[in-house]
Design an enzyme around this catalytic site. Structure first.
Site, short mmCIF file in Angstrom:
data_model
loop_
_atom_site.label_atom_id
_atom_site.label_comp_id
_atom_site.label_asym_id
_atom_site.label_seq_id
_atom_site.Cartn_x
_atom_site.Cartn_y
_atom_site.Cartn_z
N PHE A 251 96.75 -0.19 82.38
CA PHE A 251 96.93 -0.95 81.73
C PHE A 251 95.90 0.10 80.49
CE2 PHE A 251 97.46 -4.47 84.20
CZ PHE A 251 98.69 -5.18 83.95
N GLY A 252 96.05 0.00 79.06
CA GLY A 252 95.51 1.03 78.14
C GLY A 252 93.76 1.69 78.08
N SER A 253 94.04 2.67 78.15
CA SER A 253 92.71 3.62 78.65
C SER A 253 92.73 5.20 78.18
CB SER A 253 93.00 3.72 80.05
OG SER A 253 93.84 2.77 80.71
N ARG A 254 92.18 6.19 78.47
CA ARG A 254 91.69 7.03 77.99
C ARG A 254 91.61 7.95 79.14
NH1 ARG A 254 87.18 7.64 73.84
NH2 ARG A 254 86.30 9.63 75.36
#
Length: 215
Positions: free
Chosen positions: A183-186
């Site tokens: 899922f959303g990450s960097r």
């Protein structure tokens, strides 16, 4: 040399390793609800959201083949360049934000040997937030022809698990799959001193495809 998939392979999309704990329960729930929906109208109401969720999971965990680019440093992640920051030691940090719509399989930015893979516990604030500097992360170091290269996978608000695919001592090719963030990450990549970034803030990147250094 980077591996170049054939035209048939480039058209193929597989599922990312490490997807099973999230994917299998949703697909199973969708299958059960669809089967029972044939006999009961009540189950039909359940089948719609569970099937949509399963389809979303299949899309999220896609892992397409890529034609690996040529360059000294290539992007380890799909996403948008969030920031480009000079570091005190002369390196330049390029931070790439990955939304839930991006492919979340990360790739080796250079060919070399993995010298360390360190998991650091932390919080789970949104990865675009400045406070995400204290999030759960995995710090990678690669011994390459450019010297030591550091890459950091940072968990987002939902990404409670980072899944490395390779371990310390592994030799990797440029563009090889090395891990997954759910899922959303960097992902942050530190360009060595003297390497000028070829990307700009707001630019879209593709793992294994977008060149990060200016040749």
């Amino acid at each position: 040399m980077p591996h170049s998939p054939s035209s048939a392979q480039r058209g193929r999309v597989r599922l990312a390793r490490g997807a099973s704990p999230w994917l299998l329960p949703t697909v199973a729930a969708a299958a059960v609800s669809l089967t029972r929906a044939r006999r009961s109208g009540r189950w039909a109401a359940v089948a719609v959201p569970t099937t949509a969720l399963a389809a979303g999971m299949l899309w999220f965990f896609r892992d397409p083949e890529r034609e690996i680019a040529h360059g000294r440093v290539i992007s380890p992640a799909d996403g948008v360049v969030q920031s480009i920051m000079p570091w005190k030691d002369g390196r330049t940090r390029v931070a790439i934000f990955m939304s839930p719509l991006n492919v979340h399989v990360n790739r080796a930015p250079l060919a070399g040997t993995v010298t360390s893979v360190e998991h650091i516990p932390g919080g789970f604030v949104p990865a675009f937030n400045k406070e995400s500097e204290n999030n759960e992360r995995v710090v990678w170091h690669f011994d390459t022809e450019l010297g030591d290269i550091e890459m950091v996978q940072i968990a987002g608000a939902v990404a409670r698990r980072i899944v490395p695919y390779v371990t310390q001592g592994t030799k990797v090719e440029q563009g090889e799959r090395i891990g997954l963030i759910r899922f959303g990450s960097r992902v942050d990549i530190y360009l060595p001193e003297g390497i000028e970034p070829a990307v700009e803030v707001g630019q879209t990147t593709q793992a294994g495809v977008t060149r990060l250094d200016r040749g």
